[in-house]
Design a protein around this motif. Sequence first.
Motif, PDB file in Angstrom:
ATOM      1  N   ARG A   1      -1.653   4.787  -1.737  1.00  0.00           N
ATOM      2  CA  ARG A   1      -2.235   4.568  -3.055  1.00  0.00           C
ATOM      3  C   ARG A   1      -2.019   3.172  -3.625  1.00  0.00           C
ATOM      4  O   ARG A   1      -2.467   2.884  -4.716  1.00  0.00           O
ATOM      5  CB  ARG A   1      -1.703   5.614  -4.021  1.00  0.00           C
ATOM      6  CG  ARG A   1      -2.003   7.021  -3.533  1.00  0.00           C
ATOM      7  CD  ARG A   1      -1.863   8.069  -4.602  1.00  0.00           C
ATOM      8  NE  ARG A   1      -2.191   9.391  -4.089  1.00  0.00           N
ATOM      9  CZ  ARG A   1      -3.422   9.849  -3.912  1.00  0.00           C
ATOM     10  NH1 ARG A   1      -4.458   9.110  -4.221  1.00  0.00           N
ATOM     11  NH2 ARG A   1      -3.627  11.066  -3.429  1.00  0.00           N
TER      12      ARG A   1
ATOM     13  N   ALA B   1       0.813  -1.219   0.000  1.00  0.00           N
ATOM     14  CA  ALA B   1       0.000   0.000   0.000  1.00  0.00           C
ATOM     15  C   ALA B   1       0.845   1.267   0.000  1.00  0.00           C
ATOM     16  O   ALA B   1       0.456   2.273  -0.595  1.00  0.00           O
ATOM     17  CB  ALA B   1      -0.947   0.006   1.200  1.00  0.00           C
TER      18      ALA B   1
ATOM     19  N   ASN C   1      -2.984   0.103  -2.401  1.00  0.00           N
ATOM     20  CA  ASN C   1      -3.874  -1.004  -2.057  1.00  0.00           C
ATOM     21  C   ASN C   1      -4.879  -1.268  -3.160  1.00  0.00           C
ATOM     22  O   ASN C   1      -5.303  -0.358  -3.864  1.00  0.00           O
ATOM     23  CB  ASN C   1      -4.604  -0.727  -0.740  1.00  0.00           C
ATOM     24  CG  ASN C   1      -5.369  -1.942  -0.268  1.00  0.00           C
ATOM     25  OD1 ASN C   1      -6.544  -2.088  -0.556  1.00  0.00           O
ATOM     26  ND2 ASN C   1      -4.683  -2.839   0.415  1.00  0.00           N
ATOM     27  N   ARG C   2      -5.297  -2.504  -3.265  1.00  0.00           N
ATOM     28  CA  ARG C   2      -6.247  -2.925  -4.295  1.00  0.00           C
ATOM     29  C   ARG C   2      -7.605  -2.245  -4.163  1.00  0.00           C
ATOM     30  O   ARG C   2      -8.353  -2.160  -5.126  1.00  0.00           O
ATOM     31  CB  ARG C   2      -6.432  -4.441  -4.239  1.00  0.00           C
ATOM     32  CG  ARG C   2      -5.168  -5.182  -4.572  1.00  0.00           C
ATOM     33  CD  ARG C   2      -5.312  -6.664  -4.342  1.00  0.00           C
ATOM     34  NE  ARG C   2      -4.075  -7.328  -4.724  1.00  0.00           N
ATOM     35  CZ  ARG C   2      -3.980  -8.611  -4.938  1.00  0.00           C
ATOM     36  NH1 ARG C   2      -5.033  -9.400  -4.796  1.00  0.00           N
ATOM     37  NH2 ARG C   2      -2.828  -9.140  -5.284  1.00  0.00           N
ATOM     38  N   ARG C   3      -7.937  -1.780  -2.972  1.00  0.00           N
ATOM     39  CA  ARG C   3      -9.223  -1.103  -2.753  1.00  0.00           C
ATOM     40  C   ARG C   3      -9.198   0.333  -3.258  1.00  0.00           C
ATOM     41  O   ARG C   3     -10.214   0.996  -3.277  1.00  0.00           O
ATOM     42  CB  ARG C   3      -9.561  -1.093  -1.268  1.00  0.00           C
ATOM     43  CG  ARG C   3      -9.820  -2.450  -0.714  1.00  0.00           C
ATOM     44  CD  ARG C   3     -10.132  -2.398   0.753  1.00  0.00           C
ATOM     45  NE  ARG C   3     -10.383  -3.752   1.207  1.00  0.00           N
ATOM     46  CZ  ARG C   3     -10.345  -4.140   2.450  1.00  0.00           C
ATOM     47  NH1 ARG C   3     -10.097  -3.274   3.401  1.00  0.00           N
ATOM     48  NH2 ARG C   3     -10.574  -5.385   2.772  1.00  0.00           N
ATOM     49  N   GLY C   4      -8.019   0.808  -3.592  1.00  0.00           N
ATOM     50  CA  GLY C   4      -7.879   2.191  -4.023  1.00  0.00           C
ATOM     51  C   GLY C   4      -7.213   3.016  -2.949  1.00  0.00           C
ATOM     52  O   GLY C   4      -6.786   2.501  -1.919  1.00  0.00           O
ATOM     53  N   PRO C   5      -7.102   4.313  -3.166  1.00  0.00           N
ATOM     54  CA  PRO C   5      -6.446   5.194  -2.204  1.00  0.00           C
ATOM     55  C   PRO C   5      -7.161   5.182  -0.853  1.00  0.00           C
ATOM     56  O   PRO C   5      -8.384   5.283  -0.789  1.00  0.00           O
ATOM     57  CB  PRO C   5      -6.530   6.579  -2.856  1.00  0.00           C
ATOM     58  CG  PRO C   5      -6.774   6.316  -4.301  1.00  0.00           C
ATOM     59  CD  PRO C   5      -7.552   5.037  -4.368  1.00  0.00           C
ATOM     60  N   LEU C   6      -6.366   5.061   0.222  1.00  0.00           N
ATOM     61  CA  LEU C   6      -6.909   5.024   1.575  1.00  0.00           C
ATOM     62  C   LEU C   6      -6.020   5.840   2.503  1.00  0.00           C
ATOM     63  O   LEU C   6      -4.792   5.753   2.412  1.00  0.00           O
ATOM     64  CB  LEU C   6      -6.961   3.579   2.095  1.00  0.00           C
ATOM     65  CG  LEU C   6      -7.859   2.615   1.344  1.00  0.00           C
ATOM     66  CD1 LEU C   6      -7.532   1.178   1.719  1.00  0.00           C
ATOM     67  CD2 LEU C   6      -9.312   2.935   1.645  1.00  0.00           C
TER      68      LEU C   6
ATOM     69  N   VAL D   1      -2.469   9.723   2.273  1.00  0.00           N
ATOM     70  CA  VAL D   1      -3.178   8.707   1.489  1.00  0.00           C
ATOM     71  C   VAL D   1      -2.184   7.693   0.935  1.00  0.00           C
ATOM     72  O   VAL D   1      -1.177   8.052   0.329  1.00  0.00           O
ATOM     73  CB  VAL D   1      -3.990   9.366   0.350  1.00  0.00           C
ATOM     74  CG1 VAL D   1      -4.638   8.325  -0.535  1.00  0.00           C
ATOM     75  CG2 VAL D   1      -5.040  10.303   0.943  1.00  0.00           C
TER      76      VAL D   1
ATOM     77  N   ARG E   1       3.643   0.673  -3.360  1.00  0.00           N
ATOM     78  CA  ARG E   1       2.957   0.313  -4.607  1.00  0.00           C
ATOM     79  C   ARG E   1       3.648  -0.839  -5.336  1.00  0.00           C
ATOM     80  O   ARG E   1       3.392  -1.069  -6.510  1.00  0.00           O
ATOM     81  CB  ARG E   1       2.806   1.526  -5.521  1.00  0.00           C
ATOM     82  CG  ARG E   1       2.003   2.633  -4.880  1.00  0.00           C
ATOM     83  CD  ARG E   1       2.057   3.890  -5.679  1.00  0.00           C
ATOM     84  NE  ARG E   1       0.715   4.162  -6.207  1.00  0.00           N
ATOM     85  CZ  ARG E   1       0.413   5.237  -6.885  1.00  0.00           C
ATOM     86  NH1 ARG E   1       1.326   6.139  -7.162  1.00  0.00           N
ATOM     87  NH2 ARG E   1      -0.807   5.418  -7.315  1.00  0.00           N
TER      88      ARG E   1
END
Length: 165
Positions: A128, A73, A130-135, A126, A76
């Motif tokens: 960037r 995460a 992770n597979r879920r998107g930015p968190l 944030v 990347r």
Amino acid sequence: MTSLPVTFASDVVGASAQEQFETFIDEHRNALNGCLDGLTEEQARRSLVPSRTTLLGLVKHATFVEKVWFDEAVTRRSRAEIGLPESSEDSFLLDADDTIASVRQAHREACAASRRATAALGLDDVLRGNRRGPLPLRWVYLHVLRELAQHCGHAEILREQILAE
């Protein structure tokens, strides 16, 4: 042997939210790593449930969790680049050469790498990768804390059953 830091939640009542998150996460990291204390290799690998969950497998999975949330995460890099299985379920699988010492050391090293990866980040930064998107890091910390707490509960029950035999 690399050890995990020891700070207790009661020590950070007046600290920043980030320090509180990190302390609670470290408490759970320590607890999960410690679930293997005093066990034999056979006990650590003993399967008591239909799933792949064993005490040694839980600590190995926790290493996967560290690398997914604080390497993949943050950096990347892909799971393949990091050397992780694609599926979290496969992270519980034990190899013939997995031992209590090797799995614990890998976990400690992953935790130390996680701390280094997030040292310069704030809770609102944030991630960037992770597979879920930015968190935001805050969400990642909460998710990791929830997962570690769940696995600590699993470990306590399994350990209790193993030691009662």
